[in-house]
Design a protein around this motif. Structure first.
Motif, PDB file in Angstrom:
ATOM      1  N   SER A  22      42.095  36.014  46.731  1.00 21.73           N
ATOM      2  CA  SER A  22      41.475  35.953  48.056  1.00 21.73           C
ATOM      3  C   SER A  22      42.462  36.108  49.200  1.00 21.73           C
ATOM      4  N   SER A  23      43.747  36.312  48.886  1.00 22.17           N
ATOM      5  CA  SER A  23      44.736  36.433  49.966  1.00 22.17           C
ATOM      6  C   SER A  23      45.982  37.131  49.435  1.00 22.17           C
ATOM      7  N   PRO A  24      46.804  37.667  50.333  1.00 21.32           N
ATOM      8  CA  PRO A  24      48.072  38.272  49.898  1.00 21.32           C
ATOM      9  C   PRO A  24      48.982  37.270  49.197  1.00 21.32           C
ATOM     10  N   GLU A  25      48.956  36.015  49.644  1.00 23.47           N
ATOM     11  CA  GLU A  25      49.796  34.995  49.012  1.00 23.47           C
ATOM     12  C   GLU A  25      49.366  34.760  47.565  1.00 23.47           C
ATOM     13  N   LYS A  26      48.043  34.725  47.337  1.00 22.12           N
ATOM     14  CA  LYS A  26      47.565  34.523  45.976  1.00 22.12           C
ATOM     15  C   LYS A  26      47.805  35.770  45.119  1.00 22.12           C
ATOM     16  N   ALA A  27      47.756  36.925  45.730  1.00 25.89           N
ATOM     17  CA  ALA A  27      48.075  38.157  45.000  1.00 25.89           C
ATOM     18  C   ALA A  27      49.518  38.116  44.521  1.00 25.89           C
ATOM     19  N   ALA A  28      50.413  37.690  45.405  1.00 26.69           N
ATOM     20  CA  ALA A  28      51.824  37.596  45.028  1.00 26.69           C
ATOM     21  C   ALA A  28      52.017  36.600  43.896  1.00 26.69           C
ATOM     22  N   ARG A  29      51.310  35.487  43.964  1.00 30.22           N
ATOM     23  CA  ARG A  29      51.433  34.479  42.907  1.00 30.22           C
ATOM     24  C   ARG A  29      50.944  35.029  41.569  1.00 30.22           C
ATOM     25  N   ALA A  30      49.790  35.702  41.570  1.00 35.05           N
ATOM     26  CA  ALA A  30      49.257  36.253  40.325  1.00 35.05           C
ATOM     27  C   ALA A  30      50.228  37.267  39.719  1.00 35.05           C
ATOM     28  N   MET A  31      50.844  38.091  40.554  1.00 32.72           N
ATOM     29  CA  MET A  31      51.811  39.064  40.055  1.00 32.72           C
ATOM     30  C   MET A  31      53.037  38.366  39.474  1.00 32.72           C
ATOM     31  N   GLU A  32      53.484  37.313  40.131  1.00 30.70           N
ATOM     32  CA  GLU A  32      54.618  36.543  39.603  1.00 30.70           C
ATOM     33  C   GLU A  32      54.297  35.943  38.239  1.00 30.70           C
ATOM     34  N   GLN A  33      53.024  35.587  38.039  1.00 30.76           N
ATOM     35  CA  GLN A  33      52.616  34.970  36.776  1.00 30.76           C
ATOM     36  C   GLN A  33      52.402  35.993  35.661  1.00 30.76           C
ATOM     37  N   GLY A  34      52.367  37.278  36.013  1.00 29.05           N
ATOM     38  CA  GLY A  34      52.251  38.285  34.961  1.00 29.05           C
ATOM     39  C   GLY A  34      51.086  39.233  35.078  1.00 29.05           C
ATOM     40  N   ALA A  35      50.301  39.140  36.156  1.00 35.09           N
ATOM     41  CA  ALA A  35      49.206  40.098  36.335  1.00 35.09           C
ATOM     42  C   ALA A  35      49.760  41.522  36.446  1.00 35.09           C
ATOM     43  N   TRP A  36      49.015  42.477  35.946  1.00 38.84           N
ATOM     44  CA  TRP A  36      49.404  43.893  36.022  1.00 38.84           C
ATOM     45  C   TRP A  36      49.032  44.470  37.381  1.00 38.84           C
ATOM     46  N   ALA A  37      47.910  44.003  37.935  1.00 38.10           N
ATOM     47  CA  ALA A  37      47.450  44.452  39.253  1.00 38.10           C
ATOM     48  C   ALA A  37      46.551  43.369  39.820  1.00 38.10           C
ATOM     49  N   THR A  38      46.381  43.372  41.133  1.00 30.88           N
ATOM     50  CA  THR A  38      45.471  42.414  41.767  1.00 30.88           C
ATOM     51  C   THR A  38      44.517  43.152  42.702  1.00 30.88           C
ATOM     52  N   ILE A  39      43.384  42.498  42.949  1.00 30.87           N
ATOM     53  CA  ILE A  39      42.393  43.006  43.896  1.00 30.87           C
ATOM     54  C   ILE A  39      42.054  41.866  44.845  1.00 30.87           C
ATOM     55  N   ASP A  40      42.304  42.077  46.123  1.00 29.74           N
ATOM     56  CA  ASP A  40      41.992  41.062  47.132  1.00 29.74           C
ATOM     57  C   ASP A  40      40.556  41.283  47.598  1.00 29.74           C
ATOM     58  N   TYR A  41      39.647  40.460  47.068  1.00 31.58           N
ATOM     59  CA  TYR A  41      38.226  40.688  47.339  1.00 31.58           C
ATOM     60  C   TYR A  41      37.835  40.382  48.783  1.00 31.58           C
ATOM     61  N   SER A  42      38.768  39.802  49.570  1.00 31.00           N
ATOM     62  CA  SER A  42      38.445  39.550  50.978  1.00 31.00           C
ATOM     63  C   SER A  42      38.370  40.839  51.781  1.00 31.00           C
ATOM     64  N   HIS A  43      39.008  41.903  51.266  1.00 31.07           N
ATOM     65  CA  HIS A  43      38.907  43.174  52.002  1.00 31.07           C
ATOM     66  C   HIS A  43      38.880  44.399  51.090  1.00 31.07           C
ATOM     67  N   GLU A  44      38.899  44.195  49.773  1.00 31.49           N
ATOM     68  CA  GLU A  44      38.818  45.327  48.846  1.00 31.49           C
ATOM     69  C   GLU A  44      37.531  45.257  48.049  1.00 31.49           C
ATOM     70  N   ASN A  45      36.991  46.430  47.699  1.00 26.72           N
ATOM     71  CA  ASN A  45      35.805  46.508  46.856  1.00 26.72           C
ATOM     72  C   ASN A  45      36.248  46.387  45.393  1.00 26.72           C
ATOM     73  N   VAL A  46      35.851  45.304  44.746  1.00 29.49           N
ATOM     74  CA  VAL A  46      36.347  45.010  43.400  1.00 29.49           C
ATOM     75  C   VAL A  46      35.934  46.095  42.408  1.00 29.49           C
ATOM     76  N   VAL A  47      34.658  46.480  42.432  1.00 28.69           N
ATOM     77  CA  VAL A  47      34.179  47.469  41.469  1.00 28.69           C
ATOM     78  C   VAL A  47      34.899  48.806  41.670  1.00 28.69           C
ATOM     79  N   GLN A  48      35.034  49.221  42.906  1.00 25.27           N
ATOM     80  CA  GLN A  48      35.707  50.490  43.199  1.00 25.27           C
ATOM     81  C   GLN A  48      37.162  50.454  42.732  1.00 25.27           C
ATOM     82  N   ARG A  49      37.854  49.351  42.989  1.00 26.86           N
ATOM     83  CA  ARG A  49      39.262  49.245  42.592  1.00 26.86           C
ATOM     84  C   ARG A  49      39.408  49.205  41.075  1.00 26.86           C
ATOM     85  N   VAL A  50      38.496  48.550  40.394  1.00 23.58           N
ATOM     86  CA  VAL A  50      38.550  48.542  38.928  1.00 23.58           C
ATOM     87  C   VAL A  50      38.365  49.960  38.389  1.00 23.58           C
ATOM     88  N   GLN A  51      37.441  50.693  38.974  1.00 23.92           N
ATOM     89  CA  GLN A  51      37.238  52.089  38.564  1.00 23.92           C
ATOM     90  C   GLN A  51      38.525  52.891  38.757  1.00 23.92           C
TER      91      GLN A  51
END
Length: 325
Positions: free
Chosen positions: A173-202
């Protein structure tokens, strides 16, 4: 006598009382544990507030902890006084110096895992174990979607997925949480506060979508999750942070690609002592190998449980919070 947190009515943190009480002697097939560390989880707030009603009031609180076996009841052979143990699935009453629970709910805790680590990881870590290793047994190479990737469960999921060679796309839900998820090992993140989740997954999957989507949010993400599942894929709806999913028309599964849906729970997978211990052993091995790191962001005295819950509810914490008797 011992100290514990209890509540006699539902409400905010102010209903929590720090009291003396007389712990019961363990009955047949029960064990009394002297807690060394206690886990704090959002579900505790649901019980306190009445979202999940306890069996009776007044009630103890908390289902997760780690400590030393202090007494055993008749018929208990797998544990003895002095054993190091941990637990995650209740019954309520972990917010206490001494806690009586069925022996079937306990696991043996290896010396390499501290009491604080165990109290911080048991519930969330065992949840990730059954999600990634059993509900949909990831083999490596998959691209998956995991909602709330920067949260307590999500952070462990990011680490475990990376260790398996899985590309985890995490919603945040925020750039700070995106950074945290990436630090933990996520391959990519989607910030649903301003990105379309379905479109980004596609876009991230070259139009293939995901063979499995893990959704602990519930009502608010249900439709989005369905639209991110590949044909004949699986939606794992394992929580309801935004409210329960209701009124589901099964026909929508056919319309969106012959999809599968499951609503699992930790209790449904850790339903025998043998399965519970095997799941815990795999979790502990992930920690001792260094592939799963347990971050304890805050420690509170047991008497300050209300203050700890207030911080958790306000999303002021990262990692795990534990209580110390």
């Amino acid at each position: 006598m011992a100290k514990r947190i209890q509540f006699s009515r539902h409400g905010g943190p102010e209903v929590l009382e720090y009291l003396d009480y007389q712990p019961a002697a363990p009955g047949p097939h029960e064990v009394r544990v002297q807690n060394q560390a206690i886990g704090l989880n959002f579900i505790d707030i649901y019980y306190r507030g009445g979202v999940y009603p306890p069996p009776a009031l007044p009630s103890g609180l908390g289902t997760e902890g780690a400590g030393i076996v202090e007494a055993v009841g008749e018929g208990v052979s797998q544990f003895q006084v002095g054993d190091r143990v941990a637990y995650a699935t209740g019954p309520l009453g972990a917010y206490s110096e001494l806690h009586v629970l069925p022996a079937s709910k306990l696991v043996k805790l290896p010396e390499a895992i501290s009491f604080e680590q165990a109290a911080a990881v048991m519930l969330k870590g065992l949840t990730v174990q059954y999600l990634l290793r059993q509900t949909y047994a990831l083999k490596g190479g998959e691209t998956i979607l995991f909602h709330a990737a920067a949260g307590g469960v999500g952070s462990f999921a990011c680490q475990w997925a990376k260790a398996l060679g899985v590309k985890l796309i995490g919603t945040v839900s925020s750039p700070e949480k995106a950074a945290r998820a990436m630090e933990q090992g996520a391959w990519a993140t989607i910030d649903y506060s301003h990105e379309n989740v379905v479109q980004r997954v596609q876009e991230l999957t070259d139009g293939q979508k995901c063979p499995v989507v893990y959704d602990g949010v519930g009502k608010d993400t249900w439709e989005t999750s369905l639209d991110c599942v590949a044909p004949r894929g699986l939606l794992v709806s394992f929580g309801n942070a935004s409210g329960a999913v209701t009124g589901v028309n099964l026909g929508i599964l056919a319309q969106k690609g012959s999809l599968f849906v499951t609503r699992p729970s930790l209790a449904g997978y850790a339903d025998t002592p043998e399965r519970l211990q095997a799941m815990a052993d795999e979790l502990f091995a992930m920690i001792t190998s260094g592939r799963l790191k347990v971050e304890i962001s805050s420690r509170h005295a047991l008497k300050d449980a209300a203050q700890a819950q207030t911080a958790l509810a306000a999303r002021q914490t990262t990692g795990s919070t534990i209580l110390l008797p």
